[in-house]
Write a protein that holds these residues in place. Structure first.
Motif, PDB file in Angstrom:
ATOM      1  N   ASP A 146     -40.032 -26.676 -22.935  1.00  0.00           N
ATOM      2  CA  ASP A 146     -39.342 -27.962 -22.903  1.00  0.00           C
ATOM      3  C   ASP A 146     -38.880 -28.245 -21.477  1.00  0.00           C
ATOM      4  O   ASP A 146     -38.625 -27.321 -20.700  1.00  0.00           O
ATOM      5  CB  ASP A 146     -38.134 -27.940 -23.841  1.00  0.00           C
ATOM      6  CG  ASP A 146     -38.534 -27.671 -25.287  1.00  0.00           C
ATOM      7  OD1 ASP A 146     -39.741 -27.650 -25.556  1.00  0.00           O
ATOM      8  OD2 ASP A 146     -37.631 -27.483 -26.110  1.00  0.00           O
ATOM      9  N   ASN A 161     -41.658 -30.027 -25.749  1.00  0.00           N
ATOM     10  CA  ASN A 161     -43.073 -29.698 -25.849  1.00  0.00           C
ATOM     11  C   ASN A 161     -43.326 -28.671 -26.942  1.00  0.00           C
ATOM     12  O   ASN A 161     -42.595 -27.687 -27.070  1.00  0.00           O
ATOM     13  CB  ASN A 161     -43.583 -29.132 -24.521  1.00  0.00           C
ATOM     14  CG  ASN A 161     -43.642 -30.189 -23.449  1.00  0.00           C
ATOM     15  OD1 ASN A 161     -44.071 -31.307 -23.700  1.00  0.00           O
ATOM     16  ND2 ASN A 161     -43.216 -29.851 -22.230  1.00  0.00           N
ATOM     17  N   GLU A 212     -39.279 -37.567 -25.673  1.00  0.00           N
ATOM     18  CA  GLU A 212     -40.191 -38.613 -25.201  1.00  0.00           C
ATOM     19  C   GLU A 212     -39.482 -39.937 -24.917  1.00  0.00           C
ATOM     20  O   GLU A 212     -40.140 -40.961 -24.744  1.00  0.00           O
ATOM     21  CB  GLU A 212     -41.348 -38.834 -26.189  1.00  0.00           C
ATOM     22  CG  GLU A 212     -42.281 -37.646 -26.347  1.00  0.00           C
ATOM     23  CD  GLU A 212     -43.008 -37.301 -25.058  1.00  0.00           C
ATOM     24  OE1 GLU A 212     -43.158 -38.185 -24.203  1.00  0.00           O
ATOM     25  OE2 GLU A 212     -43.415 -36.137 -24.881  1.00  0.00           O
ATOM     26  N   SER A 245     -45.849 -26.066 -24.625  1.00  0.00           N
ATOM     27  CA  SER A 245     -45.346 -25.401 -23.426  1.00  0.00           C
ATOM     28  C   SER A 245     -43.824 -25.489 -23.426  1.00  0.00           C
ATOM     29  O   SER A 245     -43.215 -25.899 -24.411  1.00  0.00           O
ATOM     30  CB  SER A 245     -45.922 -26.038 -22.159  1.00  0.00           C
ATOM     31  OG  SER A 245     -45.509 -27.387 -22.053  1.00  0.00           O
ATOM     32  N   THR A 296     -38.475 -33.978 -22.694  1.00  0.00           N
ATOM     33  CA  THR A 296     -39.689 -33.711 -23.445  1.00  0.00           C
ATOM     34  C   THR A 296     -39.553 -32.385 -24.182  1.00  0.00           C
ATOM     35  O   THR A 296     -39.338 -31.341 -23.562  1.00  0.00           O
ATOM     36  CB  THR A 296     -40.920 -33.652 -22.517  1.00  0.00           C
ATOM     37  OG1 THR A 296     -41.006 -34.871 -21.772  1.00  0.00           O
ATOM     38  CG2 THR A 296     -42.193 -33.469 -23.322  1.00  0.00           C
TER      39      THR A 296
END
Length: 616
Positions: A528, A523, A495, A526, A521
């Motif tokens: 990355d 995730n 992030e 879901s 990110t």
């Protein structure tokens, strides 16, 4: 052009019915042919070989095929994977639809098995895992290959390459299918495909099982013979896996399940390959192919692009003189008995347009672009990148085809008109002056931003200067390349993002800045990914040079790249709307046992390397 027969039979000479030029790509040899069309070897202006597939006339005459072909090629151009051959150019509107992909110097699986027999188990496992990764990217773009077979798998030095993904779907809608023409290769079809039922990504998994069995056994799992006989066995009988090594049996049998829902996913296929190899993660060695197969790669290395003598420029015919056909040498003019007292002014070359409805992406295809001895560059054209407008990519002399209107040229013409008719255009003068003032204001703002970031401000645009702007996706380059600045071993947390305008470039919290040039990110819901909010990314192929010229010319743009597509050492080009270019090299990821998640990258930045977008 190939003038003699290639002893290896790979680069075949062009025959009488073969085209010599496709939309500015000069064809040098024929690579092969199949059910959809013929494949030729050509080169980009920079000298990189490309494979151009020209669709057969019977498909070209079908309007619905052309519509589907255009749609599928556009989808295929979004696919960027380490084990796929990227689609770089295409045309669905011309006399013969075609598409161009990167040329892969390696034999197809079909050619390798035919010449050297079945492959060893480690090679098969690495090949299947690579194909599965390719399918993962292809399916992620919403495409089902539909025609995965040994001839559509190329064996390169660094792994397999899957080609022709999604193109078979364009043929499904043609009138030919209702007249008995089968789309796809019967020997490697899935049962639902043979029965005309719904096609899903699981269809490709069945074909992958067939490809694996073929590579390991040396013959198709459902035998050979007539199409009807093979299709019947695929739908109703079990495969003949005699001679299949035990390490591959679970992988192949699960992929060849008649019920599509019982087949493994792409991710499960990769796991099965890892388990069969006795490793938790597959490692691709430098020499993953048998010696005999690897030797075939050298015979398929395309020769450098043939040099051409630049043709003389075309000149405008004099009044009353017949027009000289394009491609023929101009006849010398008849000299008058009495020379004129004043020499006639030189006649400017007349630009002519190629009969091609689509302009290829920047850096590919135009007949007028090719590297030659230094000549005067065309204003605003390829001269800015070291390419001239008199190159030999076309079979006949052809000046540079007109592209989108150049903003600088339009402004200059308007100003000339205003000077000639100033008395009648007061309102228009005000509009032009207002627009020019707005440009200068925007330029001043950009220079201020560049100054604050430590970069050199870009020069003020002069509307009377030679036009250099282009409204295409590939921005114009400055007269002199900027000096790169390197930032090593940046740990980019989840992030957080990097901004190329920062000095030094360092991770910044996304909540504090909306200009996320490059963001990582991790995730939990879901896959990355890395992405950009201010420009475009390109994932470079293995072995592709990570340079400013490469980042300027490569047009396989995307805004998001999944980290599972990135291996250690992978390189990405980032071009921001503000005119900065960066080469980002992945060094690795944080340990799973660590308290934070981050990726480590090296970043090389060229600031103000391309023309910024006006709305940036």
């Amino acid at each position: 052009m190939v003038n003699s027969v290639d002893p290896s039979g790979i680069f075949q000479p062009l025959e009488g019915d073969d085209p010599r030029v496709i939309a500015g790509y000069r064809l040098t040899a024929k690579l092969g042919s199949g059910g959809m069309g013929k494949v030729y070897l050509s080169y980009t202006p920079g000298g990189r070989p490309v494979a151009i597939k020209v669709i057969r006339p019977e498909f070209s005459e079908d309007t619905e095929f052309r519509r589907r072909f255009k749609q599928e090629v556009q989808s295929a151009q979004r696919v960027q994977g380490l084990f796929t051959a990227p689609v770089i150019d295409s045309d669905a509107e011309g006399p013969s639809p075609w598409l161009a992909t990167a040329y892969v110097p390696g034999p197809s699986l079909a050619a390798a098995v035919a010449a050297h027999g079945r492959l060893p188990v480690p090679t098969v496992l690495l090949m299947v895992a690579g194909i599965a990764e390719a399918l993962q990217v292809i399916h992620g773009a919403g495409i089902v290959h539909r025609d995965l077979k040994p001839s559509n798998v190329l064996l390169a030095a660094d792994g397999p390459r899957v080609i022709d993904f999604g193109i078979a779907r364009a043929a499904d809608a043609t009138s030919l299918t209702s007249s008995g023409v089968t789309v796809g290769t019967p020997t490697f079809m899935a049962p639902e495909q043979a029965a005309g039922s719904t096609i899903t990504p699981a269809t490709d998994i069945f074909a992958l099982g067939q490809v694996a069995a073929y590579a390991a056994i040396g013959t198709p799992a459902f035998g050979e013979g007539t199409s009807h006989g093979v299709l019947y066995r695929i739908v109703h009988e079990e495969p003949d896996l005699t001679g299949l090594p035990e390490e591959l049996r679970e992988l192949v049998t699960r992929c060849l399940a008649k019920d599509a829902s019982a087949r493994p996913s792409v991710a499960e296929v990769i796991e099965l390959c890892g388990a069969a190899s006795g490793q938790t993660q597959l490692r691709r060695p430098e020499e993953w192919l048998p010696t005999a197969v690897a030797a075939d790669i050298t015979t398929r290395a395309a020769a450098p692009a043939p040099a051409q003598t630049p043709p003389p420029p075309l000149e405008a015919p004099t009044a009353g003189a017949p027009a000289q056909p394009q491609g023929l040498p101009a006849q010398p003019p008849v000299q008058p008995a009495q020379p004129p007292t004043q020499p006639a002014p030189p006649v400017a070359p007349v630009p002519t347009a190629l009969n091609h409805p689509q302009t290829p992406p920047p850096g590919f295809g135009p007949a007028a672009y090719a590297p030659t001895a230094p000549t005067a560059p065309v204003a605003g054209g390829p001269g800015a990148t070291g390419l001239t407008a008199t190159g030999p990519m076309a079979a006949a002399p052809a000046p540079q085809p007109p592209k989108k209107k150049r903003k600088g040229l339009v402004t200059a013409l308007v100003l000339v008109g205003l000077l000639a008719f100033a008395g009648a255009g007061g309102g228009l003068v005000y509009a032009v002056m207002k627009g020019d003032g707005q440009k200068k204001s925007n330029q001043a703002a950009d220079n201020k931003k560049a100054k604050n970031s430590g970069a050199s401000p870009s020069p003020t645009e002069d509307p009377t200067a030679s036009p250099g702007g282009d409204e295409s996706n590939a921005p114009a380059t400055p007269a002199q390349d900027p000096t790169p600045v390197d930032y090593k071993n940046i740990n980019l947390p989840d992030e957080y993002h990097l901004s190329l305008s920062d000095e030094p470039v360092k991770p910044t919290n996304s909540d504090n800045d909306t200009n996320a040039d490059f963001q990582y990110t991790d995730n939990s819901y879901s896959d990355d990914q890395v992405d950009t909010e201010t420009g475009k990314l390109v994932l470079l192929d293995a072995g592709q040079e990570g340079s400013l010229d490469t980042c300027r010319s490569d047009t396989r743009f995307t805004e998001t790249i999944l980290t599972k597509q990135l291996t250690k050492g992978a390189q990405m080009c980032l071009t921001t709307n503000y005119g900065h270019v960066a080469l980002i090299t992945l060094k690795g990821y944080s340990p799973k046992s660590g308290p934070s998640s981050y990726m480590t990258v090296d970043v090389r930045v060229w600031r103000n390397a391309v023309q910024p977008k006006q709305d940036s």
